[in-house]
Scaffold this active site. Structure first.
Site: not given
Ligand code: GLN
Length: 491
Positions: A158, A182
């Site tokens: 992310s 992430s």
């Protein structure tokens, strides 16, 4: 002055101390680079006035000889970190124009040490994703493209904005968070260095929560040394986060260049996946060979519960997310959609404010925690998690100092290319990284080579709890052998 953006953080520190340039000049160079790179959509909020004010202050301190370890260094901040007086949204519509009245512990430590904030960086909504495509601000472009192609690729997620911005030389380093990969997966997709420290190493206070037992903050940087410098400032015990651990923060930079002779490096046989691209296999072998020639001993190890990590993660993480995200109800923060009564207000706000992936996670999480299914799913996943942790413990108990694996099963892919029909296709990106979060261990991704299309690939090193230093020592060996990778500018 544009050359100033291509320095590493360590080089910039030297230049600032020698007064070759000022922090204001360094900051202005990065602010111009950000302006010229809006096509990447890495920054979702630029804070030039604040950046210049912080840079001026840093210059005064450096002049007096009392600048901190990051004095005058311009950084980007993932939009998951609460920044006082500066809009923080986790890239979700539901937070609207939320402006925190407090600063996250991690960012406050960066400012304490003299760093300069350039702005807030794009990420997947509530950090749920592996491509930065779930952000309400739209996708981020990877500064890397396939050779001879002008298709825009994802930077991973992310922390896609963080990775893209560092790789495109828009900031000297960035904060990021890692719940299942992430930090490490976007680092691998952009030829940057990313470290997820041991669970408890950095305070989670003031970071928008996704899955609290897995979330950790860490840096994305241009080099292993830069990552070590950033982590030193970010890490540390914080009474405001009871899961942060009261262990002194070592001088991580001192680990760089330390001999790795005699270290035992595990190669987990379960990470050799069926159908794994030959170039990933080759990269992994090259990494092993580099460590061997630096004097390390390579040993095959077994982590037998690896194949259950991803399914267990997709029970534990959504369960915690469904609970954490219950607070976004239209009453306390950001967006509010009216309704005829309070229940309808909640429903309308959540229906309007959350994106599709977030809704999917909330539904899965609520389902696995519901009375009839709790034992079958959630409790079982927790048991699997314990077994995964034990796999690593057994391995370290046999004298293994660190484990070497690929960081991702492939290089970066195109925007819209994955996960459209089947979300699991996207989830599979984290196959090599989620185990590390489940076990709470530190993991670093270091650029190690390129695929046949000229895209960067990374290797991952997994360490013992609170032994980030070994990861920095080994990571630097890989970095020295593989060299540094810079994308060609097209934006
Ligand atoms: N890609 C994983 C997920 O979507 C991990 C994300 C993260 O580490 N924040 O949950």
């Amino acid at each position: 002055m544009t050359d100033l953006t291509s320095l590493t953080l360590a080089e910039a520190r030297k230049g600032l101390a020698a007064k070759t340039f000022t922090s204001l000049e360094l900051t202005d160079a990065h602010l111009s680079a950000i302006e010229a790179a809006r096509a990447l959509n890495a920054f979702i909020l630029e804070t030039p006035d604040q950046a210049r004010a912080m840079a001026r202050e840093a210059d005064i301190k450096i002049g007096k000889g009392d600048g901190g370890p990051l004095a005058g260094i311009p950084l980007g901040i993932k939009d998951l970190f609460a920044t006082r007086g500066v809009r923080t949204t986790a890239c979700s519509k539901i937070l609207g124009n939320f402006v925190p009245t407090y600063e996250s512990t991690v960012t406050s430590q960066l400012w304490r040490d003299g760093a300069v904030m350039l702005g807030k960086l794009n990420n997947d909504e509530f950090a749920m994703g592996s491509s930065n495509e779930t952000s309400c601000f739209g996708p981020v472009g990877n500064p890397w493209r396939r050779e001879g192609s002008n298709t825009t690729l994802v930077p991973g997620g992310s922390s896609g904005g963080s990775a893209s911005a560092v790789a495109a030389l828009l900031c000297m380093g960035a904060t990021a968070t890692d719940t299942g990969g992430s930090i490490r997966q976007p680092a691998a997709f952009t030829a940057t260095v990313g470290i997820k420290p041991t669970y408890g190493r950095c305070s989670r206070w003031g970071i928008v929560a996704f899955a609290s037992s897995l979330d950790q903050a860490g840096p994305i940087a241009r080099s292993v040394r830069d990552a070590a410098m950033l982590l030193r400032s970010m890490a540390g015990h914080d009474p405001k986060d009871t899961t942060s651990v009261d262990i002194a923060v070592p001088d991580y930079e001192a680990a760089i260049g330390k001999s790795v002779k005699g270290m035992r490096i595990g190669i987990p046989k379960e990470y050799r996946l069926d159908g794994m691209p030959a170039e990933i296999e080759k990269l992994w072998e090259a990494g092993a060979a580099w460590l061997r020639s630096a004097g390390a001993e390579l040993v095959e190890v077994s982590l037998p519960h690896t194949k259950y990590a991803l399914p267990a993660y997709y029970i534990v993480a959504p369960a915690e997310a469904s609970s954490n995200l219950a607070r976004y109800d239209g009453v306390r923060y950001g967006l509010r959609e009216q309704g005829r009564n309070i229940t309808e207000l909640y429903e309308n706000t959540r229906a309007e404010g959350f994106g599709a992936e977030v809704k999917r996670r909330v539904m899965i999480g609520t389902y696995v925690l519901s009375a009839g299914y709790y034992d079958a799913y959630y409790l079982r996943a927790q048991k699997v998690r314990t077994l995964i942790k034990k796999d690593f413990e057994d391995c370290f108990a046999k004298g293994v100092d660190a484990i070497l694996t690929p960081a991702t099963p492939s290089a970066a892919f195109g925007i819209g290319e994955k996960g459209g029909a089947d979300p699991v296709e996207m989830y599979l990106n984290d196959i090599f990284t989620v185990t590390v979060n489940m076990a709470g261990l530190p993991g670093i991704a270091v650029p190690a080579g390129k695929d046949a299309q000229g895209l960067p690939l990374g290797l991952q090193l997994i360490g013992r709890p609170f032994d980030e230093e070994t990861l920095f020592s080994l990571g630097e060996v890989i970095e020295q052998a593989a060299g540094r990778f810079t994308p060609e500018r097209w934006w």
